[in-house]
Write an enzyme that holds these catalytic residues in place. Structure first.
Site, PDB file in Angstrom:
ATOM      1  N   HIS A  14       1.101  -1.314   0.240  1.00 45.12           N
ATOM      2  CA  HIS A  14       0.141   0.300   0.303  1.00 45.12           C
ATOM      3  C   HIS A  14       0.986   1.136   0.153  1.00 45.12           C
ATOM      4  CE1 HIS A  14      -0.862  -1.107   4.154  1.00 45.12           C
ATOM      5  NE2 HIS A  14      -0.023  -0.441   4.019  1.00 45.12           N
TER       6      HIS A  14
ATOM      7  N   SER B  72     -11.656  -5.777  10.876  1.00 44.94           N
ATOM      8  CA  SER B  72     -10.708  -5.365   9.852  1.00 44.94           C
ATOM      9  C   SER B  72     -11.691  -6.208   8.655  1.00 44.94           C
ATOM     10  CB  SER B  72      -9.077  -6.243   9.241  1.00 44.94           C
ATOM     11  OG  SER B  72      -8.212  -5.306  10.742  1.00 44.94           O
TER      12      SER B  72
ATOM     13  N   HIS C 214      -6.487   1.412   2.129  1.00 45.90           N
ATOM     14  CA  HIS C 214      -5.353   0.824   2.036  1.00 45.90           C
ATOM     15  C   HIS C 214      -5.854  -0.131   4.356  1.00 45.90           C
ATOM     16  CE1 HIS C 214      -4.058   3.935   4.999  1.00 45.90           C
ATOM     17  NE2 HIS C 214      -3.141   3.386   5.314  1.00 45.90           N
ATOM     18  N   GLY C 215      -6.648   0.899   4.770  1.00 41.04           N
ATOM     19  CA  GLY C 215      -6.999   1.124   6.589  1.00 41.04           C
ATOM     20  C   GLY C 215      -8.212   1.720   6.758  1.00 41.04           C
TER      21      GLY C 215
END
Lengths: 136, 491
Positions: free
Chosen positions: B339, B395, B414-415
């Site tokens: 990422h 997640s 990415h998160g």
């Protein structure tokens, strides 16, 4: 005098002093305060000499704290006190501290690098003030 | 000097495009070459405006050769130069530049998800023992070296060939290679351009987690959102998995640092005007640009190897705790994604196809079903996308979405993205025992530093369910499975 300022993902170090030499010393103390948390745990039992060439104060700051960061990354050195001399060619310094010992030292942050984002060092009516942001 | 001791927010324009896209018009600041586009919804907008990340999206729009728009994903937050969650594609044929700040210091920071054949009931009775063993056996923490120590020549071999180099040494399987982005090796790496200082920093750090937001987390699949895609990814409710998040360690940080130093005079040399010196860049085809790209790819291959060696050590810990080989525990790699990276990819621009240099800074490639760069086993589903949330909530596993190529150069989030600064999170943790709070919530957390848990506590992050919902609705990637944490180790 230094303090740590807010940044969403990382940490910033801001400092001010009456002389350029003291400003550079405070920048170094701020850096190791981020790495080690408490500077009081670092004994001044070893010293290293640094010579950093440069004429632009801001880049001199960047190169100086980058060298200090490299001293930790490559040789595991923690420093808490600095004697700095500046002239037209750059900076000469003696840093005092000791090698990181996991049995005696606790560490607070892993600094990946000194960033150039909002990097600054300038003269003020009272002396010098500057800042840099480190990538955590 | 501007006072930044307290974070100030973004006060510039943000125009609504649709229910999950917001525009910073290029006309709003002289020098912007394209619009800024931020993927977010009404729930996330106050957080987008809470720091200076949107200003950084506008700054990136100044980069020569930028195509279509300066983009940001819904996990956007204030970075250095680029925002975290930023995406920028430049056209080398139109004077496009490469900017090390568009990749970041942690070159090929990324995540990999490892499946097991264990179910929740198998892991629950031993989870504390398992997490304690992980933090004993897997190197984690500030400046922590590991058991794999490589000479400069060995590092150069690793950086040239990536994970296949480890496979030759019995530390990766052919399946591990097949299930990593770019098969664990970015082509055209030039390890000879990596400095001695970078080699020294990386000599004993391959196979170490590091600190900051990096971690290893034992998780369980708690909800399937897409049965067909989940089956293709080998996931089912109740399955135990392991998520590994780390990057190129000191070696990669030094490669970026070296590049920024080498590029210091490049903007003046190439007549480039930048609003932030951290955006320093050079034309892709210039000697400086080519030098950075060669070294950056070498560091990216080191990062793939780092995550591979971390997975290898995790497999050993599981084998020890469960008393069976990792093969019999079914510990196979689902996928490994970068990422933080810059890659040449072909994308549709202005009605034609162009090879562009896509910078992803805290953003994940998310190629849709049918794309030739998706491993064959996942090609009907779309590329697996792994989204770490926070250590208390969840997640996600997503699949590359149908609109990702058209809207975001094949990219998604990415998160979760931070919503509290490190100092604010530390303040919020005062007088609390975060590890105890997490244990009460069913998560065993072990951290090497006193600051780690406070700064990385769940409240420091946006709600990943909301972030993922935005990229799903925007068509950048689609929901496959939600995982919740059981145990985590951090630096």
């Amino acid at each position: 005098m230094y303090d740590i300022f807010e940044h969403t993902a990382d940490l910033g170090i801001r400092f001010s002093a009456t002389t350029l030499e003291q400003a550079m010393a405070d920048a170094g103390r701020g850096l190791f305060a981020v790495i080690a948390g408490d500077l009081g745990q670092i004994r001044p039992v070893a010293e290293e000499a640094f010579v950093v060439a440069g004429t632009d104060p801001t880049w001199l700051l960047f190169d100086w704290v980058s060298e200090l960061h490299a001293a930790f990354e490559l040789r595991r050195m923690l420093f808490a006190t600095f004697t700095v001399e500046c002239d037209a060619t750059g900076l000469r310094a003696t840093a005092r501290g000791e090698r990181y010992d996991p049995a005696r030292h606790t560490l607070a942050h892993e600094i990946k690098a000194i960033t150039q984002h909002e990097l600054d060092l300038r003269r003020t009516a009272e002396g010098w003030e500057g800042r840099f942001i480190v990538d955590i | 000097m501007t006072d930044t001791t307290r974070q100030r927010g973004y006060e510039g324009p943000l125009e609504r495009v649709d229910d999950c896209t917001w525009r910073i018009p290029k006309a709003s600041r002289p020098g912007m070459l394209v619009d800024g586009l931020i993927f977010a919804d009404e729930r996330l907008l106050p957080l987008v405006k809470s720091d200076r990340a949107a200003e950084q999206v506008a700054n990136v729009a100044f980069l020569p050769g930028i195509q279509k728009a300066s983009l940001a994903m819904p996990d956007i937050h204030w970075g250095y130069g680029f925002c975290i969650g930023g995406v920028c594609a430049t056209d080398p044929a139109a004077g496009g530049v490469v900017s090390p700040g568009g990749v970041g210091y942690d070159i090929n920071c990324g995540v990999r998800l490892v499946r097991t054949n264990l179910m929740l009931d198998d892991a629950k009775p031993v989870i504390k023992q398992l997490v304690n063993q992980l933090i004993r056996d897997v190197p984690v923490g500030v400046g922590q070296g590991g058991r794999y120590v490589y000479s400069p020549d060995e590092l150069r071999g690793m950086m040239q060939r990536g994970v296949p180099w480890l496979a030759d040494r019995g530390l990766a399987t052919p399946d591990d290679v097949a299930c990593a982005e770019a098969e664990g090796c970015i082509a055209d790496a030039v390890p000879g351009l990596v400095s001695d200082r970078a080699l020294a920093r990386g000599s004993d750090q391959c196979g170490t987690v590091g600190a900051g937001n990096h971690f290893i987390e034992v998780q369980v699949v708690d909800r399937i959102a897409d049965e067909k895609a989940a089956a293709a990814f080998g996931l089912r409710a109740g399955l135990v998995c392991v998520l590994i998040h780390s990057g190129s360690r000191g070696l990669g940080y030094q490669v970026c640092d070296d590049a920024l130093r080498a590029l210091r005079d490049a903007p003046a040399k190439y007549g480039i005007s930048l609003p932030d010196r951290q955006l320093v860049c050079a034309p892709v085809g210039s000697p400086e640009g080519r030098h950075y790209l060669g070294a950056m790819r070498a560091a990216a291959n080191y990062a793939f190897c780092n995550r591979q060696l971390l997975m290898w050590q995790v497999r050993e810990v599981f084998a020890r705790i469960f008393g069976r080989s990792w093969e019999s525990l079914g510990m196979t790699l689902l996928y490994d994604v970068a990422h933080n990276i810059a890659k040449f990819e072909t994308h549709g621009v202005d009605g034609g196809q162009k090879e562009v240099c896509v910078h992803r800074k805290g953003a994940t490639r998310a190629f849709p079903a049918g794309h030739p760069d998706v491993p064959e086993r996942y090609r009907e589903t779309g590329q697996p996308v792994i989204i770490p949330g926070d250590m208390g909530r969840a997640s996600w596993v997503l699949a590359g979405g149908p609109r990702s190529l058209e809207r975001s150069f094949g990219t998604t989030c990415h998160g979760a993205g931070r919503c509290l600064s490190r100092t604010a999170a530390t303040k919020a943790a005062q007088g609390r025992n975060i590890a105890h709070e997490l244990e009460q919530a069913g998560v065993i957390a072990r951290c090497k530093s006193r600051e780690g848990l406070a700064e990385e506590q769940p409240a420091a992050y946006k709600d990943v369910d909301v972030v993922v919902d935005v990229v799903h609705r925007a068509g950048l990637s689609t929901k496959v499975a939600r995982l919740r944490p059981l145990g985590v180790i951090k630096g």
